[in-house]
Design a protein around this motif. Structure first.
Motif, short mmCIF file in Angstrom:
data_model
loop_
_atom_site.label_atom_id
_atom_site.label_comp_id
_atom_site.label_asym_id
_atom_site.label_seq_id
_atom_site.Cartn_x
_atom_site.Cartn_y
_atom_site.Cartn_z
N VAL A 135 -8.27 3.45 -1.15
CA VAL A 135 -7.16 3.31 -0.21
C VAL A 135 -6.25 2.15 -0.60
O VAL A 135 -5.03 2.19 -0.40
CB VAL A 135 -7.70 3.12 1.22
CG1 VAL A 135 -6.60 2.73 2.19
CG2 VAL A 135 -8.40 4.39 1.69
N THR A 136 -6.82 1.10 -1.20
CA THR A 136 -6.03 -0.07 -1.57
C THR A 136 -4.94 0.25 -2.59
O THR A 136 -3.96 -0.48 -2.71
CB THR A 136 -6.94 -1.18 -2.14
OG1 THR A 136 -7.75 -0.62 -3.19
CG2 THR A 136 -7.86 -1.73 -1.04
N GLU A 137 -5.11 1.36 -3.33
CA GLU A 137 -4.11 1.75 -4.32
C GLU A 137 -2.87 2.37 -3.69
O GLU A 137 -1.83 2.51 -4.35
CB GLU A 137 -4.71 2.74 -5.32
CG GLU A 137 -5.88 2.19 -6.12
CD GLU A 137 -6.52 3.24 -7.01
OE1 GLU A 137 -5.78 4.13 -7.49
OE2 GLU A 137 -7.73 3.18 -7.23
N CYS A 138 -2.96 2.75 -2.42
CA CYS A 138 -1.84 3.45 -1.78
C CYS A 138 -0.65 2.54 -1.51
O CYS A 138 0.49 2.99 -1.44
CB CYS A 138 -2.30 4.11 -0.47
SG CYS A 138 -3.52 5.43 -0.72
N GLY A 139 -0.91 1.24 -1.31
CA GLY A 139 0.16 0.31 -0.99
C GLY A 139 1.04 -0.05 -2.17
O GLY A 139 2.09 -0.67 -2.00
N SER A 140 0.64 0.33 -3.38
CA SER A 140 1.45 0.09 -4.58
C SER A 140 2.41 1.24 -4.77
O SER A 140 2.03 2.41 -4.68
CB SER A 140 0.55 -0.05 -5.80
OG SER A 140 1.30 -0.02 -6.99
N SER A 141 3.67 0.94 -5.06
CA SER A 141 4.69 1.98 -5.20
C SER A 141 4.57 2.77 -6.49
O SER A 141 5.24 3.80 -6.65
CB SER A 141 6.08 1.35 -5.11
OG SER A 141 6.27 0.41 -6.16
N THR A 142 3.72 2.34 -7.41
CA THR A 142 3.60 3.03 -8.70
C THR A 142 2.77 4.30 -8.56
O THR A 142 1.84 4.38 -7.76
CB THR A 142 2.93 2.12 -9.75
OG1 THR A 142 1.63 1.74 -9.28
CG2 THR A 142 3.76 0.88 -9.98
N GLY A 143 3.15 5.31 -9.34
CA GLY A 143 2.37 6.54 -9.42
C GLY A 143 2.75 7.62 -8.42
O GLY A 143 2.23 8.74 -8.50
N TYR A 144 3.65 7.33 -7.49
CA TYR A 144 4.03 8.34 -6.50
C TYR A 144 4.97 9.37 -7.11
O TYR A 144 5.82 9.05 -7.94
CB TYR A 144 4.71 7.68 -5.30
CG TYR A 144 3.73 7.10 -4.31
CD1 TYR A 144 3.15 7.90 -3.33
CD2 TYR A 144 3.37 5.77 -4.35
CE1 TYR A 144 2.24 7.38 -2.42
CE2 TYR A 144 2.47 5.23 -3.44
CZ TYR A 144 1.91 6.05 -2.48
OH TYR A 144 1.01 5.53 -1.58
N THR A 145 4.83 10.62 -6.65
CA THR A 145 5.67 11.72 -7.07
C THR A 145 6.32 12.35 -5.85
O THR A 145 5.61 12.67 -4.88
CB THR A 145 4.85 12.80 -7.81
OG1 THR A 145 4.22 12.22 -8.95
CG2 THR A 145 5.73 13.97 -8.22
N ALA A 146 7.64 12.51 -5.88
CA ALA A 146 8.31 13.17 -4.77
C ALA A 146 7.80 14.60 -4.66
O ALA A 146 7.72 15.32 -5.65
CB ALA A 146 9.82 13.16 -4.99
N LEU A 147 7.42 15.01 -3.46
CA LEU A 147 6.84 16.32 -3.27
C LEU A 147 7.90 17.42 -3.31
O LEU A 147 8.88 17.36 -2.57
CB LEU A 147 6.08 16.37 -1.94
CG LEU A 147 4.82 15.49 -1.89
CD1 LEU A 147 4.24 15.47 -0.49
CD2 LEU A 147 3.79 15.98 -2.89
N THR A 148 7.70 18.41 -4.16
CA THR A 148 8.61 19.54 -4.31
C THR A 148 7.81 20.83 -4.09
O THR A 148 6.63 20.80 -3.74
CB THR A 148 9.23 19.55 -5.71
OG1 THR A 148 8.19 19.80 -6.68
CG2 THR A 148 9.91 18.23 -6.03
N ALA A 149 8.46 21.96 -4.32
CA ALA A 149 7.79 23.25 -4.16
C ALA A 149 6.61 23.40 -5.13
O ALA A 149 5.70 24.18 -4.88
CB ALA A 149 8.79 24.38 -4.37
N ALA A 150 6.62 22.65 -6.24
CA ALA A 150 5.52 22.72 -7.20
C ALA A 150 4.24 22.13 -6.64
O ALA A 150 3.14 22.46 -7.08
CB ALA A 150 5.91 22.01 -8.49
N GLY A 151 4.35 21.25 -5.67
CA GLY A 151 3.17 20.64 -5.06
C GLY A 151 2.49 19.64 -5.98
O GLY A 151 2.97 19.34 -7.08
#
Length: 203
Positions: A135-151
């Motif tokens: 859970v501690t990794e969620c607060g970092s902005s790195t690695g996020y992908t905007a969710l699209t139809a591809a999922g």
């Protein structure tokens, strides 16, 4: 002799983010599989998927008795603003007690962002996600992908293990100041799929 074997898998539907409030719901779906078996005792197996919210700490199975959907609130302590994203997470556990591998994959789909009342904020909101080991990794902005139809699909989650699904809700820097205080609803589909654990294959 062939004996039918039911493989249960779960599909859970996530719903409702009101600028920092996330609700996750779940329900069961059923798949069929058959394999050859010698005469003997056949026992049922559980394919429970557990949900634990953060930061609220609420926990539940994805489907309640009778198949009713479960609900978890991911209440936030911070407000959403341009340049200040809101983060939340759900720890998703594979609690299957069946024999074999029976790994689970988690799929998060494209969200639907809608205005509430006469608002116009939805077009400025972006929902992103990533899978993490803690859970501690969620607060970092790195690695996020905007969710699209591809999922976005997780790696296989083995029995007795879990994965963390992290969410990031962001507000565009071009958001008009007159929209301050408005809210949006975000419907987010999440599926927990039981991967085949039958040696001869699944139908």
């Amino acid at each position: 002799m062939r004996m039918p074997r039911m493989l249960r898998t779960g599909a859970l539907i996530a719903a409702a983010v009101v600028l920092g409030l996330l609700t996750v719901q779940g329900s069961y779906a059923l798949w069929n599989a058959a394999s050859a078996a010698a005469p003997g005792t056949v026992t049922a197996a559980s394919f429970d998927v557990s949900l634990t919210a953060s930061p609220s700490g609420q926990a539940t199975n994805m489907s309640l008795t009778g198949g009713a959907p479960a609900t978890i609130n991911l209440t936030q302590a911070t407000s959403l603003a341009p340049g200040t994203p809101v983060y939340a997470s759900v720890v998703i556990g594979n609690n299957s007690n069946a024999g074999g591998t029976f790994s689970t994959s988690i799929i998060v789909g494209q969200p639907t962002v809608s205005n509430t009342g006469f608002g116009a904020l939805a077009q400025y909101v972006t929902v992103s996600a990533k899978f993490a080991s803690a859970v501690t990794e969620c607060g970092s902005s790195t690695g996020y992908t905007a969710l699209t139809a591809a999922g976005l699909t997780s790696a296989a989650v083995p029995k007795a293990a879990s994965t963390v699904l992290c969410f990031q809700v962001s507000l565009s820097s071009s958001t008009f100041i007159l929209l301050k205080g408005q809210t949006v609803n975000i419907s987010l589909p999440i599926t927990a799929r039981q991967l085949c654990g039958v040696p001869s294959g699944c139908a």
